[in-house]
Design a protein around this motif. Structure first.
Motif, PDB file in Angstrom:
ATOM      1  N   CYS A 149     -16.365 -20.159 -10.089  1.00  0.00           N
ATOM      2  CA  CYS A 149     -17.202 -20.388  -8.906  1.00  0.00           C
ATOM      3  C   CYS A 149     -18.621 -19.900  -9.164  1.00  0.00           C
ATOM      4  O   CYS A 149     -18.820 -18.772  -9.645  1.00  0.00           O
ATOM      5  CB  CYS A 149     -16.634 -19.667  -7.690  1.00  0.00           C
ATOM      6  N   PHE A 150     -19.593 -20.735  -8.818  1.00  0.00           N
ATOM      7  CA  PHE A 150     -21.001 -20.375  -8.955  1.00  0.00           C
ATOM      8  C   PHE A 150     -21.759 -20.895  -7.742  1.00  0.00           C
ATOM      9  O   PHE A 150     -21.650 -22.084  -7.404  1.00  0.00           O
ATOM     10  CB  PHE A 150     -21.612 -20.978 -10.225  1.00  0.00           C
ATOM     11  N   ALA A 151     -22.523 -20.020  -7.122  1.00  0.00           N
ATOM     12  CA  ALA A 151     -23.324 -20.457  -5.980  1.00  0.00           C
ATOM     13  C   ALA A 151     -24.443 -21.385  -6.414  1.00  0.00           C
ATOM     14  O   ALA A 151     -24.795 -22.340  -5.704  1.00  0.00           O
ATOM     15  CB  ALA A 151     -23.891 -19.240  -5.250  1.00  0.00           C
ATOM     16  N   GLY A 166     -11.695 -28.155  -4.301  1.00  0.00           N
ATOM     17  CA  GLY A 166     -11.673 -28.609  -2.916  1.00  0.00           C
ATOM     18  C   GLY A 166     -11.428 -30.085  -2.753  1.00  0.00           C
ATOM     19  O   GLY A 166     -11.110 -30.544  -1.648  1.00  0.00           O
ATOM     20  N   VAL A 167     -11.582 -30.874  -3.824  1.00  0.00           N
ATOM     21  CA  VAL A 167     -11.433 -32.328  -3.726  1.00  0.00           C
ATOM     22  C   VAL A 167     -10.008 -32.715  -4.120  1.00  0.00           C
ATOM     23  O   VAL A 167      -9.540 -32.345  -5.202  1.00  0.00           O
ATOM     24  CB  VAL A 167     -12.441 -33.039  -4.649  1.00  0.00           C
ATOM     25  N   PRO A 168      -9.288 -33.447  -3.281  1.00  0.00           N
ATOM     26  CA  PRO A 168      -7.967 -33.929  -3.676  1.00  0.00           C
ATOM     27  C   PRO A 168      -8.083 -34.777  -4.951  1.00  0.00           C
ATOM     28  O   PRO A 168      -8.891 -35.707  -5.014  1.00  0.00           O
ATOM     29  CB  PRO A 168      -7.520 -34.773  -2.480  1.00  0.00           C
ATOM     30  N   PHE A 169      -7.288 -34.440  -5.969  1.00  0.00           N
ATOM     31  CA  PHE A 169      -7.390 -35.119  -7.264  1.00  0.00           C
ATOM     32  C   PHE A 169      -6.033 -35.707  -7.630  1.00  0.00           C
ATOM     33  O   PHE A 169      -4.999 -35.035  -7.504  1.00  0.00           O
ATOM     34  CB  PHE A 169      -7.849 -34.134  -8.338  1.00  0.00           C
ATOM     35  N   PHE A 170      -6.040 -36.958  -8.106  1.00  0.00           N
ATOM     36  CA  PHE A 170      -4.796 -37.699  -8.309  1.00  0.00           C
ATOM     37  C   PHE A 170      -4.464 -37.849  -9.792  1.00  0.00           C
ATOM     38  O   PHE A 170      -5.342 -38.058 -10.625  1.00  0.00           O
ATOM     39  CB  PHE A 170      -4.901 -39.090  -7.679  1.00  0.00           C
ATOM     40  N   SER A 217     -10.816 -25.824  -0.013  1.00  0.00           N
ATOM     41  CA  SER A 217     -12.125 -25.529   0.563  1.00  0.00           C
ATOM     42  C   SER A 217     -12.033 -25.514   2.081  1.00  0.00           C
ATOM     43  O   SER A 217     -11.264 -26.276   2.678  1.00  0.00           O
ATOM     44  CB  SER A 217     -13.139 -26.586   0.121  1.00  0.00           C
ATOM     45  N   ILE A 218     -12.817 -24.629   2.699  1.00  0.00           N
ATOM     46  CA  ILE A 218     -12.855 -24.619   4.163  1.00  0.00           C
ATOM     47  C   ILE A 218     -13.673 -25.788   4.690  1.00  0.00           C
ATOM     48  O   ILE A 218     -13.643 -26.089   5.884  1.00  0.00           O
ATOM     49  CB  ILE A 218     -13.416 -23.290   4.699  1.00  0.00           C
ATOM     50  N   GLN A 219     -14.436 -26.440   3.784  1.00  0.00           N
ATOM     51  CA  GLN A 219     -15.143 -27.663   4.157  1.00  0.00           C
ATOM     52  C   GLN A 219     -14.229 -28.853   3.907  1.00  0.00           C
ATOM     53  O   GLN A 219     -13.596 -28.949   2.851  1.00  0.00           O
ATOM     54  CB  GLN A 219     -16.427 -27.816   3.334  1.00  0.00           C
ATOM     55  N   LYS A 220     -14.156 -29.748   4.856  1.00  0.00           N
ATOM     56  CA  LYS A 220     -13.268 -30.901   4.687  1.00  0.00           C
ATOM     57  C   LYS A 220     -13.751 -31.747   3.508  1.00  0.00           C
ATOM     58  O   LYS A 220     -14.927 -32.081   3.404  1.00  0.00           O
ATOM     59  CB  LYS A 220     -13.226 -31.746   5.961  1.00  0.00           C
ATOM     60  N   GLN A 221     -12.845 -32.064   2.588  1.00  0.00           N
ATOM     61  CA  GLN A 221     -13.139 -32.883   1.417  1.00  0.00           C
ATOM     62  C   GLN A 221     -12.238 -34.109   1.447  1.00  0.00           C
ATOM     63  O   GLN A 221     -11.101 -34.053   1.929  1.00  0.00           O
ATOM     64  CB  GLN A 221     -12.901 -32.098   0.127  1.00  0.00           C
ATOM     65  N   ALA A 222     -12.740 -35.207   0.892  1.00  0.00           N
ATOM     66  CA  ALA A 222     -11.987 -36.457   0.938  1.00  0.00           C
ATOM     67  C   ALA A 222     -11.956 -37.114  -0.431  1.00  0.00           C
ATOM     68  O   ALA A 222     -12.851 -36.928  -1.259  1.00  0.00           O
ATOM     69  CB  ALA A 222     -12.592 -37.409   1.967  1.00  0.00           C
ATOM     70  N   ASP A 253      -7.922 -36.684   3.271  1.00  0.00           N
ATOM     71  CA  ASP A 253      -8.894 -35.607   3.498  1.00  0.00           C
ATOM     72  C   ASP A 253      -8.132 -34.296   3.575  1.00  0.00           C
ATOM     73  O   ASP A 253      -6.955 -34.255   3.951  1.00  0.00           O
ATOM     74  CB  ASP A 253      -9.743 -35.841   4.745  1.00  0.00           C
ATOM     75  N   ALA A 254      -8.807 -33.226   3.143  1.00  0.00           N
ATOM     76  CA  ALA A 254      -8.138 -31.935   3.041  1.00  0.00           C
ATOM     77  C   ALA A 254      -9.077 -30.829   3.475  1.00  0.00           C
ATOM     78  O   ALA A 254     -10.286 -30.889   3.244  1.00  0.00           O
ATOM     79  CB  ALA A 254      -7.676 -31.693   1.604  1.00  0.00           C
ATOM     80  N   VAL A 255      -8.512 -29.780   4.087  1.00  0.00           N
ATOM     81  CA  VAL A 255      -9.299 -28.638   4.526  1.00  0.00           C
ATOM     82  C   VAL A 255      -8.405 -27.402   4.530  1.00  0.00           C
ATOM     83  O   VAL A 255      -7.192 -27.490   4.777  1.00  0.00           O
ATOM     84  CB  VAL A 255      -9.897 -28.890   5.934  1.00  0.00           C
ATOM     85  N   ASP A 256      -9.008 -26.272   4.201  1.00  0.00           N
ATOM     86  CA  ASP A 256      -8.313 -24.988   4.282  1.00  0.00           C
ATOM     87  C   ASP A 256      -8.644 -24.374   5.641  1.00  0.00           C
ATOM     88  O   ASP A 256      -9.759 -23.899   5.871  1.00  0.00           O
ATOM     89  CB  ASP A 256      -8.779 -24.085   3.141  1.00  0.00           C
ATOM     90  N   ASP A 257      -7.683 -24.379   6.558  1.00  0.00           N
ATOM     91  CA  ASP A 257      -7.882 -23.883   7.917  1.00  0.00           C
ATOM     92  C   ASP A 257      -7.254 -22.493   8.031  1.00  0.00           C
ATOM     93  O   ASP A 257      -6.090 -22.342   8.401  1.00  0.00           O
ATOM     94  CB  ASP A 257      -7.244 -24.857   8.911  1.00  0.00           C
ATOM     95  N   ASP A 258      -8.053 -21.486   7.656  1.00  0.00           N
ATOM     96  CA  ASP A 258      -7.612 -20.091   7.764  1.00  0.00           C
ATOM     97  C   ASP A 258      -6.294 -19.873   7.019  1.00  0.00           C
ATOM     98  O   ASP A 258      -5.340 -19.282   7.548  1.00  0.00           O
ATOM     99  CB  ASP A 258      -7.473 -19.696   9.231  1.00  0.00           C
ATOM    100  N   GLY A 259      -6.238 -20.361   5.772  1.00  0.00           N
ATOM    101  CA  GLY A 259      -5.053 -20.157   4.945  1.00  0.00           C
ATOM    102  C   GLY A 259      -4.003 -21.234   5.069  1.00  0.00           C
ATOM    103  O   GLY A 259      -3.039 -21.252   4.295  1.00  0.00           O
TER     104      GLY A 259
END
Length: 710
Positions: free
Chosen positions: A559-561, A582-586, A610-615, A635-641
């Protein structure tokens, strides 16, 4: 794309010139850099300190930037890149990428151009008769690529088998040898889709013929290959043997050969000896050339690779093709030479479309000009076995992608032995070089091993048992990524985005890391590849863009900001590959070929939520037809674990063979619900996928709509 859609800047005739882009003319700084002269044609673009110059197709020398290079934009056989500045394919299209702006310039003339890229200028000079439209593309890099594709032509969508692995040699001399090679691939369980037939399948090197002794029953051979799940691609050269009943007599009947200025048929010398050349602009010739393919198509050949289509007029020697006494029915040889391969490829795709109208066609070309991507993929020609050529191959594919050609590749392992005419003889490359080259080739859009006649074999098992094992691992990785490659190839036909992309296309690369980042590429937007390009290296430094990136081989998350440099292990067979966090990968389970893979089990990985929704999305299709694919949107999101995934489907009529997909998340998750129904989660290792990774996995129906995992 009609030029009238964009603004025009009037310049003195006889050079009509347009500025094409997303900015109003007065706000485009590129205008101030541009100088045009009409007689003779000179296009000069001033460079600022730090500017990069990219494009011009594969180029005579592969390098991250064209600065310091001289190119002759005239298609010719480079003799294993032994002629300074010579090119197999000519693209008068280049990019200027700097700190203040990025733009691209297309000098639209098929006449030869001499290019000099100095630290201060990019200068293109044409012959006295040259007249060009000069098109400047501005906007974001993605917008520039879209506009290039709209203006020069959108790329074709290849069949899935074309994105599989191809094995070639000059030549597999007999049908028995072809079948033996295929049988060995199947025995070694190395994926394979295509074997290439070089000139020895022909009778006395006459195009559109089968050798009566070496390939006595080509239809039966193809039936046996089909049972093994392998196709063939046959080489076709434009040189037609004098005296061959077909196609020579038919071309003469049509008065359809290139002529001398005195009106006589021009005769050159290629593989069969005395040869004539079709004049594709002459009425009826392209249609006849398409028909000639029937003897190969009826036997079962799946596709064609157009070679020597610069065209080579005199094989094996260095000569000036423009000094030859040749005219075309619609212009001089100087005006038509760069277009010849495009015309040949168009006739070839017509042949395939007529024979198999419900299937997608695949043509591979050595030569070409702007627009070749509508008809054919390119390979970079007769390269040779060296670490230098390995590195140059990477840069050439990147430059081709920026020149409007999203589908291309370089001969894995190197075709010849060295630069120049003696490259036709070679010794075996080292096992290390071959494996590193296969690692790179397995992430190129077109992946083929190829080698010269006067050199050792380059099938994986010809090196060692270790290379065989590593080749199996590397190529299975390519097939697991086949859904991604197919999706990117389909997208390229509409967006113009290449499959293999420089990092700066999607990320701001700091100047201090630009040189390092230039040795890396993105496959699409979400897979980062850092090939190993140096002899003896077992580690690799690379620059990662901002965000989280997951190392594919061991699931380590970086991880890098603001982006950062990392050092990672890179053992043979395991080049650094990273998936964007964070991106769903197939993935698909690797089969023996593309068709088998498209019917195999599927996996969706989300190893750094990722807590940001990714698609993302998955396309499924039959691999050959022209029908629209079935598409799964996720689409995927981490909602508080709690990981929450939403599925939706675009059903175009195709029904996938699979009914479920395995969703993989970091280990430690133990509970899941699919549309509200509790579902078991298992912890398992991915050793069988050659990965040192542990995941929590849950089997999810493709028809599901909402999945939560805790």
């Amino acid at each position: 794309m009609a030029l009238s859609r964009f603004f025009a800047a009037a310049l003195a005739p006889p050079t009509p010139s347009w500025i094409v882009g997303r900015l109003p003319p007065k706000s485009s700084p590129a205008l101030a850099r541009l100088r045009l002269l009409s007689r003779p044609l000179v296009v000069d673009v001033a460079l600022e300190p730090g500017d990069q110059v990219l494009g011009f197709g594969a180029g005579a020398v592969g390098a991250p930037t064209r600065k310091g290079q001289r190119l002759r934009l005239m298609n010719r056989d480079t003799i294993f890149y032994g002629i300074d500045g010579a090119l197999y394919a000519s693209f008068p299209l280049f990019w200027v990428r700097g700190t203040s702006e990025t733009f691209a310039v297309l000098v639209l003339t098929a006449l030869p151009l001499d290019v000099v890229v100095s630290p201060e200028n990019v200068t293109l000079r044409g012959p006295p008769e040259a007249v060009a439209d000069v098109v400047v593309f501005s906007g974001s890099p993605q917008e520039i690529l879209a506009d290039i594709a709209a203006l020069t032509g959108r790329s074709f969508v290849p069949p899935a088998w074309a994105l599989g692995f191809h094995q070639s040699r000059w030549s597999y001399r007999t049908a028995a040898e072809v079948e033996a090679v295929v049988a060995r691939f199947r025995k070694e369980e190395i994926p394979l889709d295509v074997v290439h037939l070089d000139i020895h399948y022909m009778d006395e090197y006459q195009v559109f013929s089968w050798h009566p002794e070496r390939f006595p029953e080509p239809k039966l051979m193809h039936q046996r290959l089909e049972a093994a799940g392998v196709r063939t691609m046959a080489i076709i050269d434009p040189g037609v043997a004098v005296g061959a009943a077909l196609p020579h007599d038919e071309l003469l009947r049509l008065d359809g050969c290139l002529k001398t200025r005195q009106g006589q048929t021009y005769v050159g010398k290629v593989w069969p000896g005395a040869t004539v050349f079709p004049d594709f602009a002459k009425e009826g010739v392209s249609a006849a050339w398409s028909r000639f393919h029937s003897v190969l198509l009826d036997a079962g050949v799946a596709g064609f690779w157009n070679d020597m289509n610069d065209p080579v007029l005199k094989v094996g020697i260095v000569y000036d093709p423009l000094a030859e006494d040749i005219v075309h029915s619609d212009g001089s040889h100087a005006a038509k030479r760069n277009l010849y391969a495009n015309e040949m490829a168009a006739a070839t795709t017509t042949a395939l479309a007529a024979a198999r109208p419900a299937e997608r066609s695949f043509v591979l070309s050595r030569s070409g000009f702007v627009g070749i991507q509508r008809h054919a993929a390119l390979w970079t020609g007769d390269n040779f076995s060296s670490w230098e050529q390995l590195r140059e191959g990477l840069y050439m594919i990147v430059h081709l992608g920026l020149s409007g050609v999203p589908l291309s590749g370089a001969d894995v392992g190197g075709f010849g032995g060295r630069r120049g005419k003696y490259g036709i003889v070679k010794t075996k490359p080292s096992s290390e070089l071959f494996v590193r080259w296969l690692e790179l080739g397995a992430l190129m859009p077109f992946c083929r091993v190829h080698s010269v006649l006067y050199g050792p074999r380059q099938e994986p098992w010809s090196f060692s048992d270790e290379v065989t094992t590593l080749s199996r691992r590397i190529l299975r990785r390519r097939y697991r990524l086949l859904p991604l490659l197919l999706k990117l190839a389909r997208a390229a036909s509409s967006t113009g985005l290449p499959l293999l992309r420089p990092l700066w296309l999607h990320h701001e690369v700091p100047a201090e890391h630009a040189a390092l980042a230039a040795t890396q590429v993105l496959v699409g937007q979400d897979l980062l590849f850092a090939p190993v390009l140096e002899r003896g290296a077992r580690k690799r430094s690379l620059w990662l863009p901002p965000g989280s990136w997951i190392e594919l081989r061991n699931a380590q998350v970086h991880c890098f900001a603001n982006g950062g440099v990392v050092d990672v292990d890179a053992p043979l067979g395991e080049p650094p590959l990273f998936v964007r966090g964070g991106v769903p990968f197939f993935f698909a389970a690797a089969g023996k070929n593309a068709a088998d893979t498209l019917r195999s089990a599927l996996a969706l990985e989300l190893l750094a939520p990722s807590i940001q929704k990714q698609a993302s999305s998955l396309l499924l299709e039959d691999g050959t037809s022209t029908a629209a694919p079935w598409e799964l949107h996720v689409d995927a999101v981490d909602d508080d674990g709690e990981l929450v995934l939403g599925f939706s489907i675009d059903d175009a009529g195709f029904q996938p063979h699979q009914r479920t997909i395995e969703v993989r998340v970091p280990p430690g998750f133990t509970r899941a619900a699919i549309d509200g129904v509790a579902t078991p989660v298992v912890q398992r290792r991915l050793d069988l996928e050659d990965r040192n990774v542990v995941v929590a996995a849950v089997e999810v129906p493709l028809a599901a709509r909402l999945i939560s995992i805790r």
